[in-house]
Design an enzyme around this catalytic site. Sequence first.
Site, short mmCIF file in Angstrom:
data_model
loop_
_atom_site.label_atom_id
_atom_site.label_comp_id
_atom_site.label_asym_id
_atom_site.label_seq_id
_atom_site.Cartn_x
_atom_site.Cartn_y
_atom_site.Cartn_z
N VAL A 12 -4.09 10.08 6.09
CA VAL A 12 -5.21 9.43 5.39
C VAL A 12 -6.24 8.89 6.40
O VAL A 12 -7.45 9.08 6.22
CB VAL A 12 -4.71 8.30 4.46
CG1 VAL A 12 -5.88 7.66 3.71
CG2 VAL A 12 -3.68 8.84 3.46
N ALA A 31 -24.45 3.08 0.74
CA ALA A 31 -24.02 1.72 1.10
C ALA A 31 -25.23 0.84 1.44
O ALA A 31 -25.11 -0.38 1.56
CB ALA A 31 -23.08 1.78 2.30
N LYS A 100 0.32 1.75 -1.42
CA LYS A 100 0.83 1.28 -2.73
C LYS A 100 2.03 0.38 -2.61
O LYS A 100 2.24 -0.51 -3.44
CB LYS A 100 1.10 2.43 -3.70
CG LYS A 100 1.79 3.66 -3.15
CD LYS A 100 0.78 4.61 -2.60
CE LYS A 100 1.33 5.55 -1.56
NZ LYS A 100 1.60 6.87 -2.05
N GLU A 124 -8.31 1.45 -4.41
CA GLU A 124 -8.47 2.59 -5.34
C GLU A 124 -7.52 3.74 -4.97
O GLU A 124 -6.98 4.41 -5.85
CB GLU A 124 -9.94 3.07 -5.29
CG GLU A 124 -10.27 4.18 -6.24
CD GLU A 124 -10.08 3.80 -7.71
OE1 GLU A 124 -10.80 2.93 -8.20
OE2 GLU A 124 -9.20 4.40 -8.37
N VAL A 127 -3.34 4.47 -6.13
CA VAL A 127 -2.80 5.18 -7.30
C VAL A 127 -3.65 6.42 -7.55
O VAL A 127 -4.88 6.34 -7.60
CB VAL A 127 -2.82 4.30 -8.58
CG1 VAL A 127 -2.21 5.06 -9.76
CG2 VAL A 127 -2.10 2.99 -8.35
N GLU A 185 5.57 10.89 1.38
CA GLU A 185 5.65 9.62 2.11
C GLU A 185 6.38 9.86 3.42
O GLU A 185 7.12 10.84 3.58
CB GLU A 185 6.41 8.59 1.28
CG GLU A 185 5.72 8.19 -0.01
CD GLU A 185 4.32 7.64 0.24
OE1 GLU A 185 4.19 6.62 0.91
OE2 GLU A 185 3.35 8.24 -0.25
N ASP A 196 7.91 5.76 -5.27
CA ASP A 196 6.46 5.81 -5.12
C ASP A 196 5.78 5.74 -6.50
O ASP A 196 4.83 4.96 -6.69
CB ASP A 196 6.06 7.11 -4.39
CG ASP A 196 4.56 7.21 -4.20
OD1 ASP A 196 4.02 6.48 -3.35
OD2 ASP A 196 3.93 8.01 -4.92
N LYS A 200 3.33 2.74 -8.16
CA LYS A 200 2.02 3.01 -8.79
C LYS A 200 1.97 2.49 -10.22
O LYS A 200 0.96 1.92 -10.63
CB LYS A 200 1.73 4.51 -8.73
CG LYS A 200 1.44 4.97 -7.30
CD LYS A 200 1.50 6.48 -7.19
CE LYS A 200 1.10 6.95 -5.80
NZ LYS A 200 1.45 8.35 -5.57
N1 LIG Z 1 -0.66 11.10 2.35
C1 LIG Z 1 -1.16 10.93 1.13
O1 LIG Z 1 -1.49 11.89 0.43
C2 LIG Z 1 -1.36 9.56 0.60
C3 LIG Z 1 -0.91 8.45 1.26
N2 LIG Z 1 -1.11 7.21 0.74
C4 LIG Z 1 -0.67 6.03 1.45
O2 LIG Z 1 -1.50 5.85 2.59
C5 LIG Z 1 -0.75 5.28 3.66
C6 LIG Z 1 -0.83 6.18 4.86
O3 LIG Z 1 -0.27 7.42 4.54
P1 LIG Z 1 -0.33 8.67 5.54
O4 LIG Z 1 -1.65 8.73 6.20
O5 LIG Z 1 0.14 9.83 4.75
O6 LIG Z 1 0.78 8.24 6.58
P2 LIG Z 1 0.97 8.79 8.08
O7 LIG Z 1 2.36 8.51 8.46
O8 LIG Z 1 0.45 10.18 8.18
O9 LIG Z 1 -0.02 7.87 8.93
C7 LIG Z 1 0.23 6.56 9.29
C8 LIG Z 1 -0.32 6.35 10.69
O10 LIG Z 1 -0.24 4.98 11.01
C9 LIG Z 1 0.38 4.84 12.29
N3 LIG Z 1 1.11 3.58 12.34
C10 LIG Z 1 2.23 3.24 11.69
N4 LIG Z 1 2.61 1.98 12.01
C11 LIG Z 1 1.70 1.53 12.89
C12 LIG Z 1 1.55 0.33 13.62
N5 LIG Z 1 2.41 -0.67 13.50
N6 LIG Z 1 0.49 0.20 14.44
C13 LIG Z 1 -0.37 1.21 14.59
N7 LIG Z 1 -0.28 2.39 13.95
C14 LIG Z 1 0.74 2.55 13.11
C15 LIG Z 1 1.32 6.01 12.37
O11 LIG Z 1 1.68 6.27 13.71
P3 LIG Z 1 3.10 6.98 14.03
O12 LIG Z 1 3.06 8.31 13.34
O13 LIG Z 1 3.15 7.05 15.50
O14 LIG Z 1 4.15 6.07 13.45
C16 LIG Z 1 0.48 7.12 11.75
O15 LIG Z 1 -0.39 7.71 12.70
C17 LIG Z 1 0.65 5.08 3.11
O16 LIG Z 1 0.75 3.80 2.56
C18 LIG Z 1 0.74 6.11 1.99
O17 LIG Z 1 1.67 5.75 0.99
C19 LIG Z 1 -1.79 7.01 -0.44
C20 LIG Z 1 -2.25 8.08 -1.14
C21 LIG Z 1 -2.04 9.44 -0.69
N1 LIG Z 2 3.51 10.60 -1.56
C1 LIG Z 2 2.49 10.32 -2.51
C2 LIG Z 2 1.17 10.27 -1.81
C3 LIG Z 2 0.10 9.73 -2.64
O1 LIG Z 2 0.15 8.64 -3.17
C4 LIG Z 2 2.47 11.39 -3.57
O2 LIG Z 2 3.05 12.44 -3.34
O3 LIG Z 2 1.89 11.15 -4.64
#
Ligand SMILES: NC(=O)C1=CN([C@@H]2O[C@H](COP(=O)(O)OP(=O)(O)OC[C@H]3O[C@@H](n4cnc5c(N)ncnc54)[C@H](OP(=O)(O)O)[C@@H]3O)[C@@H](O)[C@H]2O)C=CC1
Ligand SMILES: N[C@@H](CC=O)C(=O)O
Length: 414
Positions: A12, A31, A100, A124, A127, A185, A196, A200
């Site tokens: 993300v 914006a 979430k 936003e 969910v 996740e 998850d 939501k």
């Molecule tokens: N992927 C999706 O489609 C969706 C995701 N979300 C939510 O968005 C959030 C992010 O998801 P996503 O991007 O998929 O997750 P990722 O695991 O791809 O990304 C998370 C990033 O944050 C870094 N990170 C974790 N902990 C720390 C820390 N303490 N300090 C600094 N950096 C940190 C991770 O590094 P490292 O990998 O080295 O740990 C990684 O690069 C989650 O809450 C997820 O539930 C919501 C909707 C959709």
């Molecule tokens: N793991 C979640 C990511 C988005 O919220 C999903 O599959 O829906």
Amino acid sequence: MAYIAVLGHGVVGSGVLEVLTTHTASITKRAKEEIKVKYILDLKDFPGLPYSDCFTKDFQVILNDPEIQIVVEVMGGLHPAYDFVKACLENGKSVVTSNKELVAKKGAELLAIAQRNNLNFLFEASVGGGIPIIRPISQCLAANEVTEIAGILNGTTNFILTKMIREQMTFGDALALAQKLGYAERDPRADVEGDDACRKICILASLAFGTHVYPDSVYTEGITKITLEDVDFADVWGGVIKLIGSVKMLESGQVHIMVCPMFVHRGSQLASVDDVFNGIMVRGDATGDVVFYGKGAGKLPTASAVVADVIDCVKHFKARKYLFWDEAKPNYIADFGSMKTSAYVRVAAESGDAAYSAAESVFGSVTRLLAKKPVESEAGFTVSGLTENELQEKLAALEERGVRVLNRIRISDY
Ligand SMILES: NC(=O)C1=CN([C@@H]2O[C@H](COP(=O)(O)OP(=O)(O)OC[C@H]3O[C@@H](n4cnc5c(N)ncnc54)[C@H](OP(=O)(O)O)[C@@H]3O)[C@@H](O)[C@H]2O)C=CC1
Ligand SMILES: N[C@@H](CC=O)C(=O)O
């Protein structure tokens, strides 16, 4: 110029950077101010990117920089995300998050801190990925009394079920593909065990009805027990299996809330929601049913929702957006065991006929389903008009007679 920081450069977070850099002109116009990413916090290094010089590993640098007005939390997990977000809100910085787990477990507290400090806490993307749902419920449907929300809230499990049904892919292969595509996740058990979707539906319930619902108070089942035999029985019944999160306001003022796989009739709008798509039905007393549909996970759909929140924050530095719900209250969640249910049951004994006649004598009246690809020792049937507790008792009575209960899937009325 509005300076922001992004915590997390994963699926993300990298999407947020991509959207901000590819749509700079239109975003600035909307914006009414340029949005500049000053810091990106991540544990890893990302050399060779146009914004590589923005990376830091020290959250305090962000917290202590008075130029940073908005922090985007897209790291995921509860800790340290909660600690960082709380610190930001306590230090005059608005927060946008896609997390979430954070909103479902700490939403009431963080919204209260944001309100106290006249800041925004927007989520936003938490969910429905790219689907607008938080803003529609809190603003566009605000003239309604929402009575019920039900939907497919997890992209990964919907993707897995679609691949299993349409392409006969194994559960493991479909999950691996969902992970590769960035849908799952970090710990995919949260997807497949229903947590998850539970987070939501808790967020939607809290928002729609104004009282925080915590995930550990919600009956939750995932999709790990579903087999191709169940898919076949759903087909002959006239529908498909979907993981559904639902919440309904009862006349008692309590809410009936749950997450579980369900038989959904082919005629339902939710039945045709496939792949990574989510579908969310919101029932309002004035509007009737309103259905939201779109990509529920993935880099750019989710980033789109996050960046829209950032734009909204920038436009509302002075006049805070009103988003709020109260802390949880006792006896608010209806007793799950007393709720009425309809279900499909798959049983096995020395023969399918023997299993079915045992079911008939235990339940009284059941409706038998005849599988297209029958398994010799198995039978499938549906029952209705029982409470959850009564259903459990009958299934236990069947087991006592030596009939194995292989699965039980509820039947939806959406
Ligand atoms: N992927 C999706 O489609 C969706 C995701 N979300 C939510 O968005 C959030 C992010 O998801 P996503 O991007 O998929 O997750 P990722 O695991 O791809 O990304 C998370 C990033 O944050 C870094 N990170 C974790 N902990 C720390 C820390 N303490 N300090 C600094 N950096 C940190 C991770 O590094 P490292 O990998 O080295 O740990 C990684 O690069 C989650 O809450 C997820 O539930 C919501 C909707 C959709
Ligand atoms: N793991 C979640 C990511 C988005 O919220 C999903 O599959 O829906």
